[in-house]
Design an enzyme around this catalytic site. Structure first.
Site, PDB file in Angstrom:
ATOM      1  N   TYR A 132       7.558  -6.216   4.252  1.00 57.01           N
ATOM      2  CA  TYR A 132       7.257  -5.950   2.752  1.00 57.01           C
ATOM      3  C   TYR A 132       8.506  -6.638   2.206  1.00 57.01           C
ATOM      4  O   TYR A 132       9.607  -6.152   2.163  1.00 57.01           O
ATOM      5  CB  TYR A 132       7.261  -4.274   2.643  1.00 57.01           C
ATOM      6  CG  TYR A 132       6.431  -4.062   1.500  1.00 57.01           C
ATOM      7  CD1 TYR A 132       4.998  -3.828   1.430  1.00 57.01           C
ATOM      8  CD2 TYR A 132       7.092  -3.723   0.200  1.00 57.01           C
ATOM      9  CE1 TYR A 132       4.284  -3.408   0.523  1.00 57.01           C
ATOM     10  CE2 TYR A 132       6.278  -3.363  -0.688  1.00 57.01           C
ATOM     11  CZ  TYR A 132       5.018  -3.094  -0.678  1.00 57.01           C
ATOM     12  OH  TYR A 132       4.113  -2.704  -1.991  1.00 57.01           O
ATOM     13  N   TYR A 159       0.786 -10.103  -4.503  1.00 59.47           N
ATOM     14  CA  TYR A 159       1.243  -8.586  -4.371  1.00 59.47           C
ATOM     15  C   TYR A 159       0.104  -7.729  -4.260  1.00 59.47           C
ATOM     16  O   TYR A 159      -0.691  -7.304  -5.286  1.00 59.47           O
ATOM     17  CB  TYR A 159       2.377  -8.178  -5.563  1.00 59.47           C
ATOM     18  CG  TYR A 159       2.442  -6.639  -5.705  1.00 59.47           C
ATOM     19  CD1 TYR A 159       3.210  -6.099  -4.807  1.00 59.47           C
ATOM     20  CD2 TYR A 159       1.929  -5.798  -6.881  1.00 59.47           C
ATOM     21  CE1 TYR A 159       3.539  -4.860  -4.902  1.00 59.47           C
ATOM     22  CE2 TYR A 159       2.100  -4.637  -6.816  1.00 59.47           C
ATOM     23  CZ  TYR A 159       3.190  -4.120  -5.900  1.00 59.47           C
ATOM     24  OH  TYR A 159       3.561  -2.780  -6.108  1.00 59.47           O
TER      25      TYR A 159
END
Lengths: 390, 300
Positions: free
Chosen positions: A294, A344
């Protein structure tokens, strides 16, 4: 009941395009992604009996189910804490299937995060109320600490202080992500790599974070279909087996501001997730042929490598600089371009890339990937997966 | 290439208003109306040998109310040039009169106005502007100078109306945190303490994580601590704050940490570990917050 490891697989993935202004409702994005993932799985909407999404999702499962022809549901749940939920959705799905609560579970996340409500603008203008979640902001927003970039910057400064890491060390993550995105036609930053010099020259957002340490904001949707390992064998794609699936919240956990622990240069909740993954799977970090970590902000990629055991504490900067994360390195990272480069999507697009790596279908396929570790949001209660070819 | 400043400078020394005769000679009826309106009972103005009040100097030569030809004069040219620069508003700032002789009924006056100087752009409370100084010369019919007037106006670009004061984001006060913000309003920095095991905790909460006691009190902190980490915030900007904004996590000498702002230092003066002390910020009527400044060597 036995171990969860290998009992389920992600068999379908589907996404919308990744844009800055979808021009469609968040519900439509969710439906498009879900329909695409079910089709990719070789299933029909009526086969789905379970649905999992984020508490942050604006479209409840009933809306998505009703619109896409998904009928009766026997399992549905939601995972909290923003991007920390991503791999947790698959963990819930795997656990439900393993426990016999459902057979085909769709996990999804869709939003107009760029053209609609932008998380990057922070919490300062959000309505206040006195529940514990909102009251927690009382210790931040009156002091102007209200955006994700600022929250991460506080950790990053301390990490630099304790380990001697530099802005360039963070920048190398951005450069790597953007290099992968440059060769990924689905990525927003397709064809637009950056140099470390450009990273250093980009404007300050929240020192020590430059603009290019911060991921973009995206409109789009991503969905995944999880089934039992037995059922997966009958479906068209190579199954990406859920070899490990875990959630974790650490001691004295806060949302993005766990500044009160004895040390803040690590991410204890990610360490807890890692411990579970290795215990469930019987695998070690060295057994991973790729990683999707991430990357909403570059500084948190470094302690993730340390917490998961790919290198020692404080060694991540050299680990990155030594090229381990390159396509020909020991642990190719974020082959889709990450959230910095591709989109994203609150980590869900990273899980889809993990599936493609196991299928051998990434646009930047580094070779055979027997196992890939995928993580969810950092700084929050989080989750992670090991996806494997078996 | 001629710059805007050059074009303005070219006005220096130019006749702005050509010599213009007063519509009427100096006369008793106008003097009478003036002193009545002003409530000036000085007997000299309406006595045997009346004298015009000095303050009437401009009045004799003023243009009337009838429309005048406003085309192509130097004055109109200058006004147009100033408007081109955005200086659309005007306010008179000062007038220095110098009298050479008294003016009496029968004098037929005239006035001429010449530009002395036009200043560089200045920042003023009204907005950015330029001071235009002119000299008005009043003469009688024999060309004798009876008075001069140094006349200054500010030609300015009206400032944007001041934005309404935006308050810092409000804390969400509830039963678990109210005591802390109440103490802060009294400029007391307190830390929650478990009444049973005496462990300190911040941010506060209803239950002690060490012993699960729900009983608690507070201790007053010394206000001393060290810089644990910090952020220099640039973007996005919230209107309640000045940027770059220094936000810090401070570790109090008592051992707990808190998020705060730093004051009395610039970003490049900060180092993790530096000694800090509390200072109180009255953010607004309802909100007082502890902020921290570097500890300075004691003055003797």
């Amino acid at each position: 009941m036995g171990s969860l490891s290998g009992q389920t697989a992600i068999i379908g993935i589907g996404a919308t395009e990744f844009s800055k202004a979808s021009g469609r409702s968040e519900l439509q994005l969710a439906c498009e992604a879900v329909v695409a993932a079910i089709a990719d799985a070789g299933l029909r909407p009526g086969d789905v009996d379970g649905m999992v999404t984020f508490t942050a999702e604006s479209s409840a499962e009933i809306h998505v189910a009703r619109n896409t022809g998904i009928g009766d549901l026997s399992f549905f749940s939601r995972v909290p804490h923003g991007g920390g939920a991503a791999c947790g959705t698959v963990a819930h799905a795997a656990a439900a299937i393993h426990a016999g609560l459902a057979e085909v579970v769709v996990c999804w996340r869709a939003f107009n995060e760029r053209s609609g409500e932008r998380y990057g603008l922070g919490q300062a203008s959000r309505p206040m109320d006195t529940n514990a979640d909102r009251a927690a902001y009382s210790w931040m927003t009156p002091f102007g600490l209200s955006t994700p970039a600022q929250w991460v910057a506080m950790f990053a400064r301390r990490y630099m202080h304790e380990y001697g890491a530099t802005s360039e060390d963070f920048g190398r993550v951005a450069v790597l992500d953007r290099a992968r995105a440059a060769t990924n036609p689905k990525a927003w930053f397709h064809g637009r790599p950056i140099t470390l010099e450009e990273h250093q020259a980009s404007r300050w957002i929240a020192e020590p974070l430059h603009l290019l340490d911060c991921c973009q904001e995206t409109d789009g949707g991503q969905a995944l279909v999880v089934v039992s390992a037995a059922r997966a064998k009958d479906l068209p794609h190579v199954p990406a087996y859920v070899v490990g699936a875990a959630q974790a919240s650490g001691r004295d956990q806060h949302m993005m501001t766990s500044y009160y622990r004895p040390t803040i240069s690590g991410i204890p909740e990610m360490g807890l997730v890692g411990d579970q993954l290795w215990a469930q799977s019987g695998l070690r970090p060295a057994d991973m042929q790729a990683a999707v970590l991430y990357d909403h902000f570059t500084p948190f990629v470094l302690p993730q490598l340390e917490e998961l055991g790919f290198c020692g504490r404080g060694e991540a900067a050299s680990f990155v600089a030594d090229g381990h994360l390159e396509l020909d390195g020991s642990l190719p990272l974020n082959t889709h371009g990450g959230q910095l480069g591709e989109a994203y999507l609150h980590g869900m697009n990273g899980i889809a890339e993990g599936v493609r790596l196991v299928r051998g279908a990434s646009v930047n396929q580094p070779g055979d990937v027997g196992n890939v570790v995928v993580t969810a949001g950092t700084g929050v209660p989080t989750s992670a997966l090991v996806l494997g070819a078996r | 290439m001629t710059t805007y400043d050059d074009r303005l400078a070219a006005f220096s020394g130019r006749v702005l208003v050509e010599r213009r005769p007063a519509p009427d000679p100096v006369n008793v009826p106008m003097i009478r109306q003036w002193v009545e309106a002003m409530g000036d009972a000085n007997p000299r103005y309406l006595g045997e040998q009346p004298v015009a009040p000095a303050s009437m100097m401009q009045a004799w030569t003023m243009r009337g109310y009838a429309p005048t030809d406003a085309s192509a004069g130097a004055f109109e040219e200058l006004v147009a040039l100033l408007e081109e620069g955005g200086y659309t508003s005007v306010v008179a700032t000062d007038s220095e009169l110098d009298f050479h002789r008294e003016v009496v009924p029968g004098d037929h006056l005239s006035v001429e106005e010449v530009v002395e100087s036009i200043s560089a752009e200045k920042r003023t409370g009204l907005g950015a502007g330029r001071f235009v100084s002119t000299l008005k010369t009043y003469r009688d019919s024999a060309d004798e100078v009876v008075a001069t007037q140094r006349w200054r106006t500010l030609r300015f670009r009206p400032a944007e109306p001041a934005p309404e004061a935006v308050l810092r984001p409000r804390p969400a006060i509830n039963l678990d945190n109210e005591f802390w913000f109440t103490a802060a309003r009294e400029e007391r920095l307190v830390v929650q303490r478990c009444a049973d095991c005496k462990a300190l905790r911040h941010p506060p909460g209803p239950c002690c994580p060490d012993c699960t006691s729900f009983a608690w009190d507070t201790v007053e902190a010394s206000g001393r601590g060290t810089l644990y980490s910090y952020v220099v915030a640039h973007h996005p900007r919230h209107p309640a704050f000045d940027y770059p904004l220094l936000i810090a996590v401070v570790e109090l000498d008592e051992g707990t940490r808190l998020i705060t702002n730093l004051t009395g230092a610039t970003a490049d003066e900060l180092t993790v570990g530096m000694a800090l002390e509390v200072e109180w910020l009255r953010a607004d009527a309802d909100l007082t917050l502890p902020v921290f400044r570097p500890v300075r060597p004691r003055e003797h």
